[in-house]
Design a protein around this motif. Structure first.
Motif: not given
Length: 313
Positions: A224-226, A261-262, A267-268, A20-29
């Motif tokens: 590193l993101r979680q 798994v998604y 993060p283009i 997916r390209l739209d899930l980055l907001h669900t991760y934090k550095i």
């Protein structure tokens, strides 16, 4: 080592993978090579041996293969650093094309030269960046450089042998070096994948690479993101690397993988201006034996490498 651009969804060890390209907001550095890593410990984070003046090393958190940098891993012993140095031979082969097209210099201020494998051709393809910054060289075959009628094309590097899983381990080691102590204590089970060569259902040894034709990262940076929300089918940890003209992305081992798994892709959308399509390359790093493989880069007419010539042979 397999390279696929036509479809990023795949089936791996009984698990369906959906990029997916739209899930980055669900991760934090939770860790970045841009920040100094501080730990409350006097032991190696990998083998747990006590660090002392004899076995304490001043190793780079980011290998200098990614470009000259001052990152340090002050919590690693000489033995673990020496062992991981063996993996960097394969990483060097992997990075050479990226370093050439990105003009990344080593600690001596030099950009590496490239010499292809011979295959069935009379000579090897050779490429280098000259003092004025121009890509020059002799091509053994027209397959190494294909250009369409409007000047767009693809440049191919036919690489020699390297161990794909060793490349994965270099990235995994960077990720674990960035992990805070409280997380590392909980995820200590991941360390075994560095040193015993196991490649089981918990490992997803695919690297996602994006080549950016309009962006350059002058300094190598890793994050590193979680995941910070509870999502049933999402990996806990992702490592993103920015260096030269590429972004890379890997998934850290998953303790209890589900039937699907998604995966968040690199993060283009945060880096490059919006486009109708994006080219994300999926590279299979699961092989534990040495393999020959190819790496290619698409370029537009304004990037045409005009000083590459075909051999007369």
């Amino acid at each position: 080592m397999n390279r696929k651009k036509e479809s990023l969804s795949y089936h791996y060890k009984g698990i369906d993978i959906f990029p997916r390209l739209d899930l980055l907001h669900t991760y934090k550095i939770i860790g970045s090579s841009s920040n100094q890593i501080r730990r409350d410990r006097t032991s190696c984070i990998f083998c747990k041996k006590t660090l002392s003046g004899i076995n304490k090393t001043k190793s780079h958190l980011i290998p200098e293969l990614f470009g000259k940098n001052i990152s340090r891993n002050n919590y690693e012993c000489d033995s673990c650093n020496s062992l991981s140095g063996k993996w960097e031979s394969s990483m060097g082969t992997f990075l050479t094309p990226i370093r050439i097209v990105s003009k990344i210099k080593n600690k001596k201020g030099k950009i590496p030269k490239f010499k292809s494998r011979l295959d069935e051709y009379a000579i090897q393809t050779e490429m280098f960046i000259n003092d004025s910054g121009t890509l020059k060289g002799i091509l053994a075959t027209k397959d190494d450089l294909k250009i369409d009628d409007v000047g767009n094309g693809r440049l191919k590097f036919r690489l020699g042998q390297c161990n794909p899983f060793d490349i994965y381990k270099v990235f995994l080691k960077i990720a674990l070096s960035l992990m805070p102590d409280d997380k590392l204590k909980k995820e200590n089970w991941m360390i075994k994948y560095l040193f015993n060569g196991t490649n089981d259902k918990h490992i997803f040894p695919y690297l996602y690479k994006v080549f950016l034709d309009d962006k350059m990262f002058t300094k190598a940076t890793f994050e590193l993101r979680q995941i910070h929300q509870q999502y049933k089918y999402h990996p806990q940890y992702l490592l993103t690397g920015y260096f030269g003209k590429v972004i890379i992305h890997i998934v850290l081992p998953i303790k209890k993988p589900k039937k699907k798994v998604y995966l968040q892709m690199p993060p283009i959308l945060e880096i490059q201006k919006e486009k109708l399509d994006y080219e994300i390359e999926k590279i299979d790093l699961s092989d534990t034996e040495n393999k020959k493989w190819d790496m290619s880069f698409k370029f537009s007419s304004n990037m045409k490498p005009t000083e590459l010539k075909y051999s007369d042979n």
